[in-house]
Design a protein around this motif. Structure first.
Motif, PDB file in Angstrom:
ATOM      1  N   GLY A  68       0.890  -1.115  -0.068  1.00  6.74           N
ATOM      2  CA  GLY A  68       0.048  -0.054  -0.094  1.00  6.74           C
ATOM      3  C   GLY A  68       0.786   1.298  -0.041  1.00  6.74           C
ATOM      4  O   GLY A  68       0.436   2.204  -0.513  1.00  6.74           O
ATOM      5  N   ARG A  69       2.030   1.273   0.742  1.00  3.11           N
ATOM      6  CA  ARG A  69       2.922   2.532   0.727  1.00  3.11           C
ATOM      7  C   ARG A  69       3.598   2.507  -0.579  1.00  3.11           C
ATOM      8  O   ARG A  69       3.516   3.693  -1.041  1.00  3.11           O
ATOM      9  CB  ARG A  69       3.966   2.315   1.771  1.00  3.11           C
ATOM     10  CG  ARG A  69       5.083   3.252   1.976  1.00  3.11           C
ATOM     11  CD  ARG A  69       6.062   2.966   2.978  1.00  3.11           C
ATOM     12  NE  ARG A  69       6.968   1.944   2.379  1.00  3.11           N
ATOM     13  CZ  ARG A  69       7.877   1.396   3.227  1.00  3.11           C
ATOM     14  NH1 ARG A  69       8.312   1.789   4.421  1.00  3.11           N
ATOM     15  NH2 ARG A  69       8.535   0.313   2.775  1.00  3.11           N
ATOM     16  N   GLU A  70       3.849   1.679  -1.239  1.00  2.00           N
ATOM     17  CA  GLU A  70       4.530   1.718  -2.669  1.00  2.00           C
ATOM     18  C   GLU A  70       3.439   2.152  -3.508  1.00  2.00           C
ATOM     19  O   GLU A  70       3.818   3.081  -4.609  1.00  2.00           O
ATOM     20  CB  GLU A  70       5.011   0.222  -2.890  1.00  2.00           C
ATOM     21  CG  GLU A  70       6.239  -0.239  -2.258  1.00  2.00           C
ATOM     22  CD  GLU A  70       7.458   0.825  -2.280  1.00  2.00           C
ATOM     23  OE1 GLU A  70       7.820   1.240  -3.381  1.00  2.00           O
ATOM     24  OE2 GLU A  70       7.766   1.286  -1.048  1.00  2.00           O
ATOM     25  N   ALA A  71       2.251   1.902  -3.370  1.00  6.25           N
ATOM     26  CA  ALA A  71       1.307   2.224  -4.625  1.00  6.25           C
ATOM     27  C   ALA A  71       0.910   3.709  -4.243  1.00  6.25           C
ATOM     28  O   ALA A  71       1.006   4.413  -4.845  1.00  6.25           O
ATOM     29  CB  ALA A  71      -0.011   1.524  -3.938  1.00  6.25           C
ATOM     30  N   ALA A  72       1.040   4.109  -2.856  1.00  9.04           N
ATOM     31  CA  ALA A  72       0.754   5.699  -2.578  1.00  9.04           C
ATOM     32  C   ALA A  72       1.808   6.473  -3.198  1.00  9.04           C
ATOM     33  O   ALA A  72       1.902   7.419  -3.544  1.00  9.04           O
ATOM     34  CB  ALA A  72       0.520   5.843  -1.142  1.00  9.04           C
ATOM     35  N   ARG A  73       3.235   5.964  -2.960  1.00  9.31           N
ATOM     36  CA  ARG A  73       4.376   6.755  -3.248  1.00  9.31           C
ATOM     37  C   ARG A  73       4.359   6.785  -4.844  1.00  9.31           C
ATOM     38  O   ARG A  73       4.821   7.729  -5.654  1.00  9.31           O
ATOM     39  CB  ARG A  73       5.660   6.209  -3.018  1.00  9.31           C
ATOM     40  CG  ARG A  73       5.878   6.087  -1.402  1.00  9.31           C
ATOM     41  CD  ARG A  73       7.270   5.179  -1.136  1.00  9.31           C
ATOM     42  NE  ARG A  73       7.423   5.654   0.071  1.00  9.31           N
ATOM     43  CZ  ARG A  73       8.529   5.188   0.753  1.00  9.31           C
ATOM     44  NH1 ARG A  73       9.307   4.445   0.014  1.00  9.31           N
ATOM     45  NH2 ARG A  73       8.876   5.561   2.054  1.00  9.31           N
ATOM     46  N   LYS A  74       3.865   5.856  -5.791  1.00  5.93           N
ATOM     47  CA  LYS A  74       3.880   5.912  -7.174  1.00  5.93           C
ATOM     48  C   LYS A  74       2.625   6.760  -7.504  1.00  5.93           C
ATOM     49  O   LYS A  74       2.954   7.290  -8.681  1.00  5.93           O
ATOM     50  CB  LYS A  74       3.452   4.382  -7.797  1.00  5.93           C
ATOM     51  CG  LYS A  74       4.710   3.416  -7.768  1.00  5.93           C
ATOM     52  CD  LYS A  74       4.291   2.108  -8.177  1.00  5.93           C
ATOM     53  CE  LYS A  74       5.813   1.301  -7.933  1.00  5.93           C
ATOM     54  NZ  LYS A  74       5.358  -0.125  -8.742  1.00  5.93           N
ATOM     55  N   ASP A  75       1.685   6.912  -6.693  1.00 10.53           N
ATOM     56  CA  ASP A  75       0.437   7.651  -7.295  1.00 10.53           C
ATOM     57  C   ASP A  75       0.694   9.040  -6.911  1.00 10.53           C
ATOM     58  O   ASP A  75       0.140  10.082  -7.453  1.00 10.53           O
ATOM     59  CB  ASP A  75      -0.734   7.106  -6.423  1.00 10.53           C
ATOM     60  CG  ASP A  75      -2.158   8.021  -6.950  1.00 10.53           C
ATOM     61  OD1 ASP A  75      -2.082   7.953  -8.198  1.00 10.53           O
ATOM     62  OD2 ASP A  75      -2.835   8.562  -6.012  1.00 10.53           O
ATOM     63  N   ARG A  76       1.934   9.416  -6.037  1.00  6.00           N
ATOM     64  CA  ARG A  76       1.875  10.937  -5.591  1.00  6.00           C
ATOM     65  C   ARG A  76       2.485  11.851  -7.041  1.00  6.00           C
ATOM     66  O   ARG A  76       2.258  13.068  -6.967  1.00  6.00           O
ATOM     67  CB  ARG A  76       2.903  10.948  -4.524  1.00  6.00           C
ATOM     68  CG  ARG A  76       4.463  10.528  -5.073  1.00  6.00           C
ATOM     69  CD  ARG A  76       5.284  10.672  -4.057  1.00  6.00           C
ATOM     70  NE  ARG A  76       6.774  10.170  -4.174  1.00  6.00           N
ATOM     71  CZ  ARG A  76       7.844  10.105  -3.653  1.00  6.00           C
ATOM     72  NH1 ARG A  76       7.859  10.572  -2.485  1.00  6.00           N
ATOM     73  NH2 ARG A  76       8.968   9.467  -3.959  1.00  6.00           N
TER      74      ARG A  76
END
Length: 278
Positions: A109-117
């Protein structure tokens, strides 16, 4: 209850025993019977728990009467814990398994949020030129959200994506801390069980010696009573001490078995790996 005391009652009627001695014998018998009934009640409850644990039918649970014939040698020699048990055995523990799954989910979930930033826009256009969207953004003369407010708000989402990344980082750190704490707690439980196992073995050996000496004391006291060298109360006191010592030895034997159960629980299911497990 009267049958064990029949001999003493007969002697009391014949005038060979005073009433005080008879009543003390009857009181000791009643106390022993009360302890027996309590033990029978605990046995019944243990049978019910075991029936539910192994999945018996409701009829069998209500019927009770778990079949006997257990290995009595386990009381004197509980299962030996082998040497060199690997530390990764604790991965089977339900709490660690759950936290490890949550940690993986939080990481992804953290990796997905970082890519979405990052702003979602096309960087290049035809023939590798600067895309129209990027060119409009870079050519804004002001970032006061007057002319390019719509573009900038769409791209950077007013900081919501950045906040989502921070929240994901915090959530991942919290789960990781809980996971590490669970691992430390499992090692603490394993250590405590191993220490308690050694101490319980020492307690059992001491109680075993105590019962051996008390058996000898009872043999001597009973013979002296029959010969008339000691009174009935002295013989009863010796037998009472023997009974108390045997109960303590049974508690010590149970403690040894409970420690093995604690150790298996701390490992998450014993020290034998299931077929096909790593």
């Amino acid at each position: 209850m009267n049958r064990p005391c029949a001999m003493y009652e007969k002697r009391f009627v014949q005038g060979q025993y005073p009433e005080l001695a008879l009543r003390r014998v009857q009181a000791e018998l009643s106390k022993t019977l009360a302890q027996l009934r309590l033990s029978e009640n605990e046995l019944s409850r243990a049978e019910s728990v075991l029936s539910v644990l192994v999945g018996d039918s409701p009829r069998q649970v209500m019927k009770g009467g778990w079949p006997g014939g257990g290995n009595a040698a386990l009381l004197a020699s509980p299962p030996a814990i082998p040497a060199r048990i690997p530390g990764d055995m604790i991965e089977r523990r339900p709490d660690i398994w759950e936290l490890e799954s949550r940690l993986k989910a939080a990481f992804y979930g953290r990796e997905a949020a970082r890519k979405d930033r990052f702003p979602s826009l096309v960087l290049t256009g035809e023939l590798g030129q600067v895309s129209t969207r990027l060119n409009e953004l870079l050519n804004q003369t002001s970032r006061s959200y007057e002319l390019g407010a719509g573009i900038l708000q769409t791209l950077f989402d007013e900081g919501r994506k950045r906040a989502a990344v921070r929240a994901a980082d915090a959530g991942c750190a919290a789960v990781q801390a809980a996971y590490e704490q669970a691992v430390l707690n499992s090692f603490r439980e394993i250590r405590d069980a191993l220490v308690e196992r050694r101490k319980s073995a020492e307690v059992y050996e001491a109680s075993l010696d105590e019962v051996k000496y008390l058996h000898r004391s009872w043999d001597v006291a009973s013979k002296q009573y029959e010969a008339g060298y000691v009174g009935l109360m002295d013989a009863l006191d010796t037998h009472r001490s023997l009974l108390s010592g045997e109960l303590d030895m049974a508690d010590a034997a149970q403690m040894q078995l409970n420690v093995v159960v604690k150790f298996c629980k701390a490992l998450g299911g014993g020290w034998l790996r299931r077929p096909g497990s790593a």
